[in-house]
Design an enzyme around this catalytic site. Sequence first.
Site, PDB file in Angstrom:
ATOM      1  N   GLU A  46      48.934  84.301  23.172  1.00 35.18           N
ATOM      2  CA  GLU A  46      49.533  85.254  24.106  1.00 35.18           C
ATOM      3  C   GLU A  46      50.696  84.637  24.873  1.00 35.18           C
ATOM      4  O   GLU A  46      51.672  85.302  25.189  1.00 35.18           O
ATOM      5  CB  GLU A  46      48.489  85.746  25.140  1.00 35.18           C
ATOM      6  CG  GLU A  46      47.334  86.496  24.561  1.00 35.18           C
ATOM      7  CD  GLU A  46      46.142  85.610  24.210  1.00 35.18           C
ATOM      8  OE1 GLU A  46      45.014  86.095  24.357  1.00 35.18           O
ATOM      9  OE2 GLU A  46      46.323  84.450  23.790  1.00 35.18           O
ATOM     10  N   ARG A  97      34.962  76.696  24.324  1.00 35.15           N
ATOM     11  CA  ARG A  97      33.849  77.510  24.832  1.00 35.15           C
ATOM     12  C   ARG A  97      33.064  78.184  23.719  1.00 35.15           C
ATOM     13  O   ARG A  97      31.883  78.465  23.883  1.00 35.15           O
ATOM     14  CB  ARG A  97      34.367  78.531  25.859  1.00 35.15           C
ATOM     15  CG  ARG A  97      34.837  77.873  27.144  1.00 35.15           C
ATOM     16  CD  ARG A  97      35.342  78.886  28.137  1.00 35.15           C
ATOM     17  NE  ARG A  97      36.377  79.719  27.570  1.00 35.15           N
ATOM     18  CZ  ARG A  97      37.654  79.675  27.918  1.00 35.15           C
ATOM     19  NH1 ARG A  97      38.052  78.853  28.852  1.00 35.15           N
ATOM     20  NH2 ARG A  97      38.526  80.474  27.346  1.00 35.15           N
TER      21      ARG A  97
END
Length: 175
Positions: free
Chosen positions: A97, A60
């Site tokens: 994460e 993105r």
Amino acid sequence: MNLNLDDYIRKVPDFPKKGVLFYDITSILTSPEAFCYCVDSMSDIYRHKQIDAIAAIEARGFLFAAPFAYSMKIPLIIIRKAGKLPGIKISKKYALEYADAEIEIHLEDIPKGKRVLLLDDLIATGGTLRAARELLVSGGAEVPEIFGVVGLPFLNYEKFLAPTPVRTLINYDSE
């Protein structure tokens, strides 16, 4: 143009796992007004700063960096997931994460001694951007600033990315 970018960011609860609120920028892309606002804002911010190139994170980040590079008439350097680039490249492993990852860049694409703005669509913990910065610096570039359309400062990315300054168009201060 003044626009409330928050109105164009879809919030998806429990994605990619329960308890996480996902800030989805794809809804910005479906709005020409919001997308133009983002690219124009970036151009306004950096027009008078010495930026020799922009490096963007797959995938993105490419969507915002490409029109920005075009508007600024500067090179676009792409940073991809491991195994996606041919030729001579350098890579960096890092922790995300939720998992471990690896990114890579063509070594010859890194402009030695030049100032490269590093961009991603959303900055969460900063792990991917930190790894990307390390790749650019190890290849001889300088990274004067990191840019994200969306920032999640409650995840402490500024501390993790220090001493490089971080700029965003919008921040969310909690989940």
